[in-house]
Structures are given as structure tokens and as C-alpha cells.
Scaffold this active site. Sequence first.
Site, mmCIF file in Angstrom:
data_model
loop_
_atom_site.group_PDB
_atom_site.id
_atom_site.type_symbol
_atom_site.label_atom_id
_atom_site.label_comp_id
_atom_site.label_asym_id
_atom_site.label_seq_id
_atom_site.Cartn_x
_atom_site.Cartn_y
_atom_site.Cartn_z
ATOM 1 N N HIS A 84 0.848 -1.195 0.000
ATOM 2 C CA HIS A 84 0.000 0.000 0.000
ATOM 3 C C HIS A 84 0.881 1.242 0.000
ATOM 4 O O HIS A 84 1.863 1.318 0.742
ATOM 5 C CB HIS A 84 -0.910 0.031 1.243
ATOM 6 C CG HIS A 84 -1.775 1.249 1.275
ATOM 7 N ND1 HIS A 84 -2.952 1.341 0.553
ATOM 8 C CD2 HIS A 84 -1.630 2.449 1.890
ATOM 9 C CE1 HIS A 84 -3.485 2.522 0.739
ATOM 10 N NE2 HIS A 84 -2.706 3.224 1.544
ATOM 11 N N LYS B 34 -8.631 -1.015 6.323
ATOM 12 C CA LYS B 34 -8.966 -1.559 5.000
ATOM 13 C C LYS B 34 -8.026 -2.700 4.629
ATOM 14 O O LYS B 34 -8.426 -3.719 4.087
ATOM 15 C CB LYS B 34 -8.867 -0.459 3.942
ATOM 16 C CG LYS B 34 -10.028 0.496 3.987
ATOM 17 C CD LYS B 34 -9.881 1.615 2.990
ATOM 18 C CE LYS B 34 -8.820 2.590 3.412
ATOM 19 N NZ LYS B 34 -8.973 3.952 2.918
ATOM 20 N N ARG C 136 -14.051 13.260 7.158
ATOM 21 C CA ARG C 136 -12.733 13.872 7.368
ATOM 22 C C ARG C 136 -12.360 14.777 6.205
ATOM 23 O O ARG C 136 -11.773 15.843 6.383
ATOM 24 C CB ARG C 136 -11.660 12.783 7.536
ATOM 25 C CG ARG C 136 -11.735 12.092 8.879
ATOM 26 C CD ARG C 136 -10.847 10.869 8.905
ATOM 27 N NE ARG C 136 -9.462 11.185 8.648
ATOM 28 C CZ ARG C 136 -8.624 10.389 7.987
ATOM 29 N NH1 ARG C 136 -9.018 9.216 7.531
ATOM 30 N NH2 ARG C 136 -7.375 10.750 7.792
ATOM 31 N N SER D 115 -7.372 4.439 9.196
ATOM 32 C CA SER D 115 -8.098 4.358 7.919
ATOM 33 C C SER D 115 -7.434 3.335 6.990
ATOM 34 O O SER D 115 -8.089 2.420 6.464
ATOM 35 C CB SER D 115 -8.102 5.760 7.286
ATOM 36 O OG SER D 115 -8.474 5.720 5.949
ATOM 37 N N ASP E 181 -14.782 3.127 7.650
ATOM 38 C CA ASP E 181 -13.798 4.029 7.045
ATOM 39 C C ASP E 181 -14.421 4.864 5.937
ATOM 40 O O ASP E 181 -14.089 6.033 5.775
ATOM 41 C CB ASP E 181 -12.593 3.249 6.506
ATOM 42 C CG ASP E 181 -11.606 4.204 5.842
ATOM 43 O OD1 ASP E 181 -11.121 5.111 6.553
ATOM 44 O OD2 ASP E 181 -11.367 4.107 4.633
HETATM 45 N N1 URA Z 1 -5.488 7.078 2.432
HETATM 46 C C1 URA Z 1 -6.447 6.449 3.154
HETATM 47 O O1 URA Z 1 -6.938 5.383 2.787
HETATM 48 N N2 URA Z 1 -6.843 7.022 4.305
HETATM 49 C C2 URA Z 1 -6.338 8.186 4.761
HETATM 50 O O2 URA Z 1 -6.747 8.634 5.816
HETATM 51 C C3 URA Z 1 -5.337 8.841 3.986
HETATM 52 C C4 URA Z 1 -4.915 8.257 2.829
#
Ligand code: URA
Length: 445
Positions: A92, A197, A178, A193, A171
Site C-alpha cells: 500500500h 482496510k 474527514r 483508515s 472508514d
Molecule cells: N489514504 C487512506 O486510505 N486514508 C487516509 O486517511 C489517507 C490516505
Amino acid sequence: MSDPGENSGDIRTADVIRKKRDGHELSRADIAHVVDGYTRGGIPDYQVSAWLMAALLRGLTRAETAALTDAMLHSGQVLDLSEFSSAKVDKHSTGGVGDKTSLVLAPLAAAGGLVVPMISGRGLGHTGGTLDKLESIPGFRVDLSIERFREILRVCGCSMIGQTAEIAPADRKFYALRDVTGTVESPFLICASIMSKKLAEGIDALVLDVKTGSGAFMKTEEDAAFLAGLMVETGKRMGKKMVALITDMDQPLGMKIGNALEVQECLDVLRGRGPADLRELCLELAAWMFCLGGRADKIEPGKELAARLIDSGKALEIFRQMVVLQGGDSGVIDDPSRLPRAEHSLDVISAESGYVVAMRCEDIGTACVILGGGREKKEDSVEPAVGIVLHKKTGDRVSAGEPLCTLHYNSDPRAARAKQLLEQSFDIDPTPPAPKPLIRRIISG
Ligand code: URA
């Protein structure tokens, strides 16, 4: 005043907000109350906005961050991929400009025997998104069911889809709030966040590419290292093998920025060509995926394995299979001219001679968004063909009158705005800059 939001047991939402506002540590139950209540619709946006701002300003402890991640992770389904005997490993990135490594890494790691269940995102702010890039391949679908995702993993070892309603639904709601309440830039909230995921994917290990520099969300190496440390620790607490690479985003990665243009560049890398920085980062990240997944015992042999999988054409073959299985036109692989193409192009010319000493990477990403390569508003659609091809990067010599980059565009007014921004995005000086490493630090906890 009575609490207008949901109260679970003895917990009142307003008390949880006050507790965080005053700098006290929240319990797991306090955090679960906010996450569960908001996800189910029992706590209103205004209370969660206040709580998020208190969390951003006060920060969260490690235990609070772990509790938030856990509550968000368990707001939905956690995939069980135990049917696969191979290690399940993902990568990621925290996001950047021209940051396209996922399209190379998923098939490359799968070619090396790993299972890569990649759930990705769309462009955010000035940064590009994997899903938008993949959708520039005509027909490619990222909105697959979890069942279809699993079937594709069984056939070719990798699949790349978007977040579904089943995966970390908390999220989705928190992120949207947010985005409009000035509460994105908290390392604790970013950690929860991203990790909620990724942990929902049912992986054994995760390689994080944490970007730092003018084109990253974390502008300083210290901030990037802090976020990286937090994510590594959170993943390890949940029993996952973790590593984070802090990598350069003071200039775009590779030479192409824009969805279809970036797919072209990934195909070049999968053919053993492509820009040196992009290839180097792909080999390094793949090597870490192989090490964490038990396919290599050290980074150098891991990189050699990755290079062999590219040279043999095996990684490209897996990419082809994935494109077919996800409904895409695999003809683009042998003939990239089948990818969408912009109607016009225009060079941005250097006014001076010297060396490129710095690039305003965020502005370059914004210029691509202005061309239509990303979204200025949430509801905008993305134009797959537009973008920027760089001719010069940091450290390159340039003569007055030479092109710095070429815009690919469909709208004259948008091209004019983007060109104006790009003309200010290259700093040129008579003295060459000191080279900076692409990989700044490795954090493995
Ligand atoms: N990417 C995400 O998935 N969440 C965040 O809070 C910032 C970048």
C-alpha cells in the site's frame, strides 16, 4: 443539555468528545461507541466531526490507535483467504504523483507465487488512484463482488478492486467526513483508515510505501517516519508481518502522470523497460513482498527474482490474465495505442538554461487534476487520456527553449491553467543539485 447522539450502555457521546478534547485517554469501549454508533447512523455527523477534530488536535495514544483500527476493521467483513496455501501479501502506498507501482507489483508478486488481494482507492487531492488508472483500460471493472475477487485470485493469484460495502464500511463514512472537516492530516486517523482496510483483506503481510516530499501528504521525512512506525506497529499488534519504506516524492515517479499514460509506463516496466526510478522502486517493493511472503530470504535475491519474473514475461502474462478476468481489453497490452488518447498536446518550454534543482511535485499533480486526470469535486468524472509527460527531472540539464514536459489535453481552457502552473513547477539553477536517494529509510519495527 441532553446528548442528541446515540448512547450505548453508560457511554454518552458528548462525554467521549469532552474526554478527548481535554487530552484524556479513551477506553476501547469509548472508541467502539463512536465507531459503531456512527457507522450504524445513530451518532450524527456534527458530533463525530467534533470528536475527529479533538482527536486530530490532541492525538491518539498507541492503544487508542489500535482500538480505532480494530473497531473500523470489524465494522465490516474480514476476508478469510485461508483456502490459499501461499502467503497473502499486499503493498500500500500513502499516495503520490505518478505513483503507479501497484499495477506492476500485483502481477509481479503473483508471478512469484504470492497471493495479492489488492483493494485500492481512487485519486485523492493532487495524487492519482490505482482504480482510476485501471479503469483507463477499456472495459476493466473494479467493482467486483468479493466472490468474483476470490475466483480471480484462484486463477491468477492477484486481483485489484475497489472498496466494497462489506469492507471497513466505517472508514468510508469517516473518510468522507474527514475530507470535508479538515481532519485528514492526522497520522493516527490515517493509520486507522489505511490499516482497517488492508487488514480486512485477510493478508499475512503488508509492505507500506510511505511517501515523503513536496508531492506527498507527509511533507517531511520525520512525519513520514512517524506515520510509518505507527502503521507497522498497528499491523504487528494484529499479527501481520510488516515493513515500511520511506520513499521520495519530491518529484513524480517515472516520466508519465495521468491514468492511461501511467498504464503505458507500467506496461513498459513489465516488459523490462521503463524509467529507472520506477523500475528500481518496483523491484525493491517486490523484493520486500517476497521476503515477507517467504519467497526470498534477503532483499538482493528478492530483487533478482523480481527481475527474472519480468525478463521471462511471466509478470506481464499474469497482468494479461487479470485484465481479461476483470473484463478489460487485453489488446492494450500488445498495442498500447488502444488506450484512450488525448486530442491535443502542448509543450511547456524552459525559459532558462541550467539544471533542474527542484520540482514542485504537488503542483504537477494538481496540473494533472486540472487537465481532468483527477477530481476537483467529489462528483467529477475522470478523463482517462489526459496527463503530463515529463522530459526533465531533478538533476537534468536543460537549455532555454527546450521542453520541460508535454501536456496531453482535451480542453483549451484547462490546458492554459495547467500550463501556467507547470511553468512555475521547475526550479532551474546554474549549479546541479546534490542527488537524493529514492529510498530514504526502511522501518520494520
Ligand atoms: N489514504 C487512506 O486510505 N486514508 C487516509 O486517511 C489517507 C490516505
